[in-house]
Write a protein that holds these residues in place. Structure first.
Motif, short mmCIF file in Angstrom:
data_model
loop_
_atom_site.label_atom_id
_atom_site.label_comp_id
_atom_site.label_asym_id
_atom_site.label_seq_id
_atom_site.Cartn_x
_atom_site.Cartn_y
_atom_site.Cartn_z
N LEU A 27 0.83 -1.21 0.00
CA LEU A 27 0.00 0.00 0.00
C LEU A 27 0.86 1.25 0.00
O LEU A 27 0.64 2.18 -0.78
N THR A 28 1.88 1.25 0.87
CA THR A 28 2.75 2.43 0.93
C THR A 28 3.53 2.57 -0.37
O THR A 28 3.72 3.67 -0.86
N GLU A 29 3.94 1.45 -0.92
CA GLU A 29 4.69 1.51 -2.18
C GLU A 29 3.81 2.08 -3.28
O GLU A 29 4.23 2.89 -4.09
N MET A 30 2.55 1.63 -3.29
CA MET A 30 1.63 2.12 -4.29
C MET A 30 1.45 3.63 -4.17
O MET A 30 1.51 4.36 -5.16
N LEU A 31 1.27 4.06 -2.92
CA LEU A 31 1.09 5.49 -2.68
C LEU A 31 2.35 6.26 -3.09
O LEU A 31 2.29 7.34 -3.66
N ALA A 32 3.51 5.68 -2.79
CA ALA A 32 4.77 6.34 -3.11
C ALA A 32 4.88 6.54 -4.61
O ALA A 32 5.43 7.55 -5.08
N GLU A 37 8.03 12.60 -4.53
CA GLU A 37 9.04 12.02 -3.67
C GLU A 37 9.16 12.73 -2.33
O GLU A 37 9.60 12.14 -1.35
N SER A 38 8.74 13.99 -2.31
CA SER A 38 8.96 14.78 -1.11
C SER A 38 8.11 14.31 0.07
O SER A 38 8.36 14.70 1.20
N VAL A 39 7.09 13.54 -0.19
CA VAL A 39 6.25 13.07 0.93
C VAL A 39 7.06 12.10 1.78
O VAL A 39 7.61 11.12 1.25
N PRO A 40 7.18 12.40 3.07
CA PRO A 40 8.01 11.52 3.91
C PRO A 40 7.34 10.17 4.14
O PRO A 40 6.15 10.00 3.88
N PHE A 41 8.14 9.25 4.65
CA PHE A 41 7.63 7.90 4.82
C PHE A 41 6.47 7.85 5.82
O PHE A 41 5.48 7.15 5.62
N TRP A 42 6.59 8.62 6.91
CA TRP A 42 5.50 8.57 7.89
C TRP A 42 4.20 9.11 7.30
O TRP A 42 3.11 8.68 7.64
N THR A 45 2.80 6.34 5.37
CA THR A 45 2.25 5.35 6.27
C THR A 45 0.89 5.79 6.79
O THR A 45 -0.07 5.00 6.82
N LEU A 46 0.84 7.06 7.18
CA LEU A 46 -0.45 7.55 7.69
C LEU A 46 -1.53 7.46 6.62
O LEU A 46 -2.64 7.02 6.88
N MET A 47 -1.14 7.86 5.42
CA MET A 47 -2.11 7.82 4.33
C MET A 47 -2.55 6.38 4.06
O MET A 47 -3.73 6.10 3.85
#
Lengths: 386, 391, 198
Positions: A27-32, A37-42, A45-47
């Motif tokens: 899910l996080t990979e899909m969102l990434a 790119e500027s969206v941080p990992f947390w 994760t939240l999203m």
């Protein structure tokens, strides 16, 4: 062995620890992939958590609505009536929606003498835990929120947290009948955790894994019919373990003949006597969500998960294949839910001492025997195959 | 909780306290007046030690409608509809008991056809009542489905009653001097049809409910009442017969045409547990339905054309002075009417001896020692109708 | 034992009369003062009976129909009589305990005990007169436990004090009800706790 990844990001309410290794899931990979790119990992994760929560919540609502409608139709036809026939036209299909709307707009009554924090928190806790268990269900290849390596363990652990919510509800209601219901729930669920957990061991031994995804993939042979319960080499343990699991499941989900916590004719409505409106509907949804989850676990472990005869032929068309797999999985689970309903509308209710006797004197020893037999069988299979 | 803590009476629980070395508190809990298992507005104050009951006390009167006082203020025919409303599940039998008591004072006997019609209706009404009793007992135990099956046959019966008297619940059909009117054409054939249908359907209840393993577990050895207790406490009907006492007013005090009918008095046998438990009471009710069908069939074979009512009994009844007690076998036991007349058109005393009232009085002595869930089972097996206990 | 003969559509009569006569003899033999009252009208009404009764003068002898009953003269000896009826005469079951206020002018209430013999298949009615100004009688619960609730009921309805009753609370009426509703001189209350009764 892969590392143990009970992925925090997939749990709706769990805090994300910075110290934890930043390891995402699909899910996080899909969102990434979609977001800059500027969206941080947390943030990702939240999203992802929010998205997962939304999807599950929607799914649970639909399942609960469909199940209530199905329950009423099943009850109706078993009881030589028709059940809801009017709302929406065809066989009252919109009845559950109408009920849902009614429950939403009903007055939410909290007794003056109730323990308000407990009373308010209980439905949320109950429904929250029920939703959390959906995280690990493998609906179709790739359609799974988190492939938790200890998936089965996770489901059992989380689903029993419901009990705490029920006890909170019973105590917080300040009603003796509710307390009775809560205490019965505590006693019953605590006792049936043992057979429930033990009866899950034979498939675990067979698959050599706690992962629900691996269990499903292991059953894909024989053109999709190599289900654990159909494998003749282990049928001696797979069928009994399923029966034991099913009985324990009925107790775990408070379904008749084990519906003592809310037994209508004894405890009025048990632990949710004092609840109304949306809070009541939370308990209601929890019941159907729990039924679905337990049926889904049974589907995955005994009935091949999404596998079905010839389904692999569709693998070339990903969208169709995924949809078909999901459909197969949900239909199988709903069939088991139907059996639970069938049992409910057929059998009388046991008494609490009889429930305890059944749990401790019959189910637990039988489960131990089955687990032992399963281990022995697995050893024999290992010896014979080498 | 809201009530002050109750310390356990030392005489009752000293042993247990010593054993656990803990001073426990009993829970006092109100079962009713609004509770699904009390079949109406009965309040049973239960005192429980966890799930085990240590005491029970019934509180009645929530449905008290002063029937007896009304009986002293209205004339004999006007009182008819009030009898319907004691035990609304067996109104025909209530009418019958009242009518017989008034006829005893009047000194008139209903013509033969009227008597046969009364017998048929009383027995059909008994089936209708037992169907509800057994069906709701299933609900008390937690099985919801048999109730609907029972209602299916009851519906047929209510249609029959509707055809003959126009009402489905409060019939006022059997009245002093006879019955309201003769059966409409083809009605008796319908009754015969019902008998055939019922014979086929009866095994459904037997297999679905009574032979169910869980049902047996829940009812056998629960609420055991020895025969002597049942007699001492004045229990009647299935409560008495369930305890193994061979007593049925239809055979032992034959009224109407029961002396000409061949039937068996069903007595509990401890078929699945101890004699006199909840299972036996239901066993008696189940088989009584079959016996009733047998009786109805015999009545249908024997009934002849003729008058149904006594011509001398008009709407204004002035019975001779005196007093009469007539008790008949209602579905729930002996329903007696004790009528005292002074020769005017209004009775001096209209006493109704209600079977549920008496049967219920023993329940609070049966409950201690049982589990909380058994309270529903025992009260359900007593088969009370609150309209009758409170009158 | 064979079931008694069905004398009438409302059941056997002769067996009850017989039982009343036997009980009368036995009670008298035991030294209890008992009157046997037997109906003097025939069981079935004769032609024109109603008219004749309607025209009857007050001084003519009382004619009545129905059940025979025993009237116990001394209410203090009720328990003695009841235990004799139960033990010696084998009337095992109490069917009903009630009372009758025949007329507001009367100075007495009737206490009525209906007992039933499962072995003789007969009924018996025992009556006792209770003066309205001293309305008390011994409770029958010690002899027949089944009298419990019946006595509570007639106690609250007629204001009879059943002495020695284990639990003499109101049963059908609220605990704070004023008056005895089934007495003929009862006056209906205007209201009960603010609830209008008229």
């Amino acid at each position: 062995m892969k590392p143990l990844t009970i992925i925090a990001s997939a749990l709706p309410e769990a805090p994300v620890s910075e110290a934890a290794a930043p390891q995402g899931n699909g899910l996080t990979e899909m969102l990434a992939g979609w977001l800059p790119e500027s969206v941080p990992f947390w943030g990702l994760t939240l999203m992802a958590s929010g998205l997962a929560f939304g999807v599950i919540m929607a799914f649970v609502s639909v399942v609960a609505m469909f199940s209530t409608w199905l329950e009423r139709k099943v009850a109706g036809h078993i009881q030589i009536r028709l059940g809801p026939m009017r709302v929406g036209g065809w066989h009252g299909w919109a009845q559950a929606i109408a009920d849902g709307v009614k429950l939403l707009i009903k007055e939410d009554i909290i007794l003056a003498s109730a323990d308000r924090p407990l009373f308010k928190l209980a439905p949320a806790l109950v429904l929250g835990t029920a939703i959390s268990t959906f995280v690990v269900l493998p609906f179709a290849p790739g359609v799974m929120i988190a492939d938790v390596h200890l998936g089965i363990f996770f489901v059992i652990a989380i689903s029993s947290v419901t009990t705490i919510g029920v006890i909170m509800a019973g105590w917080g209601s300040n009603n003796k009948w509710s307390v009775y219901g809560a205490m019965r729930e505590a006693a019953q669920v605590a006792s049936y955790e043992i057979p429930l957990g033990l009866s899950l061991m034979p498939p675990v031994i067979y698959y050599g894994s706690f992962s629900l995804l691996e269990a499903t993939q292991a059953q894909s042979g024989w053109f999709g019919m190599h289900w654990y319960i159909l494998d003749p080499s282990v049928m001696l343990v797979s069928v009994p373990s399923f029966v034991l699991f099913f009985v324990a499941t009925l107790a775990e989900t408070k379904r008749a003949p084990f519906d003592l916590p809310e037994s209508e004719s004894e405890l009025v409505a048990g632990f949710h006597t004092e609840y109304s409106g949306i809070r009541f509907s939370f308990f209601f949804m929890e019941e159907y969500a729990a039924m679905f989850v337990m049926s889904a676990i049974a589907t995955v472990l005994w009935f091949g998960g999404w596998n079905f005869l010839g389904l692999a032929a569709l693998e070339g068309i990903p969208v169709l294949y995924t949809t078909a797999c999901m459909l197969v999985f949900i239909v199988k689970s709903m069939l088991l839910v139907f059996v639970m309903m069938w049992v409910r509308w057929t059998l009388p209710r046991l008494r609490i001492d009889q429930v305890m006797i059944l749990g401790y004197k019959y189910l637990t020893p039988l489960c131990l025997i089955v687990v032992f037999a399963a281990s022995l069988l697995e050893y024999l299979r290992f010896v014979l195959s080498n | 909780m809201e009530e002050p803590p109750q310390t356990t009476p030392p005489d009752q629980h000293r042993l247990r306290e010593i054993e656990l070395d803990v001073r426990t508190q009993d829970v006092e809990i109100n079962m009713g007046p609004q509770h699904p298992a009390t079949h109406g507005v009965l309040r049973v104050l239960l005192r429980a030690d966890g799930e085990i009951l240590v005491g029970a006390e019934s509180h009645l009167g929530y449905l008290h409608r002063c029937a007896e006082k009304i009986g002293e203020n209205v004339d004999y025919i006007q009182y008819m509809p009030y009898t319907d409303r004691y035990d609304y599940l067996s109104s025909m039998n209530n009418n019958l008991s009242y009518s017989l008591a008034v006829e005893k004072l009047l000194g008139v006997e209903v013509p033969k056809r009227g008597q046969y019609l009364r017998t048929i209706l009383a027995e059909l009404n008994r089936i209708a009542s037992h169907l509800v009793a057994v069906g709701t007992y299933g609900i008390d135990i937690g099985a919801f489905t048999p109730f609907f099956y029972a209602l299916r046959e009851r519906e047929f019966l209510l249609d029959l009653f509707e055809k003959i008297c126009g009402a489905r619940l409060t019939y006022s059909y059997i009245r002093p001097g006879g019955v309201m009117n003769d059966a409409p054409a083809g009605w008796l054939n319908k009754v015969a049809e019902f008998c055939d249908i019922f014979d086929q359907k009866w095994p459904e209840y037997w297999n679905l409910l009574v032979q169910n393993k869980i049902f047996i577990e829940r009812t056998a050895n629960v609420g055991v009442m020895p025969a002597q207790t049942a007699i001492d406490w004045g229990c009647t009907g299935p409560m008495l017969r369930g305890s193994g006492v061979d007593w049925d007013l239809r055979r032992d005090q034959p009224y109407l045409v029961y002396d000409q009918l061949d039937f068996k008095v069903i007595v509990g046998e401890g078929y699945r547990g101890t004699l006199g438990d909840c299972f036996d009471r239901n066993f008696v009710r189940m088989y009584e339905m079959l016996e009733s069908i047998k009786m109805v069939r015999q009545c249908l074979a024997a009934i002849e054309e003729g008058e149904v009512s006594h011509p001398d009994v008009s709407l204004t009844i002035r019975p001779a002075p005196g007093e009469a007690y007539v008790g008949i076998e209602n579905p729930r036991g002996e329903l007696g009417h004790y009528v005292v007349s002074d020769g005017t058109k209004i009775a001096k005393r209209m006493r109704c001896r209600a079977p549920s009232f008496v049967n219920l009085s023993v329940v609070e002595h049966t409950l201690p020692g049982c589990m909380l869930a058994d309270a529903a089972a025992i009260i359900g097996a007593t088969d009370i109708v609150i309209g009758e206990t409170d009158r | 034992m064979e079931a008694p003969k069905r004398d009438t559509a409302w059941g056997p009569m002769e067996v009850h009369f017989q039982a009343a006569r036997e009980a009368h003899a036995a009670l008298q033999e035991a030294g209890l003062e008992v009157e046997l009252h037997q109906p003097n009208l025939p069981i079935f009404a004769e032609e024109g009976e109603a008219k004749r009764l309607a025209k009857k003068k007050a001084d003519e002898p009382h004619e009545w129909r129905g059940d025979a009953f025993l009237l116990l003269k001394d209410r203090e000896r009720l328990l003695e009589a009841l235990s004799l009826i139960r033990e010696q005469l084998a009337f095992q079951q109490i069917v009903d305990v009630t009372a009758v206020d025949f007329d507001a002018e009367d100075s007495v209430l009737w206490g009525v005990y209906q007992v039933l013999s499962l072995t003789k298949k007969a009924r018996l009615t025992l009556k006792v007169h209770l003066p309205k100004d001293d309305c008390r009688v011994a409770s029958a619960v010690s002899v027949y436990p089944g009298a419990d609730w019946h006595e509570r009921e007639s106690g609250e309805m007629y204001g009879i004090t059943y002495e020695g009753h284990p639990d003499p609370r109101n049963i059908l009426l609220p605990d704070d009800w004023v008056g005895y509703p089934l007495r003929k001189d009862y006056e209906f209350p205007e209201e009960y706790h603010g609830i209008s009764c008229v």
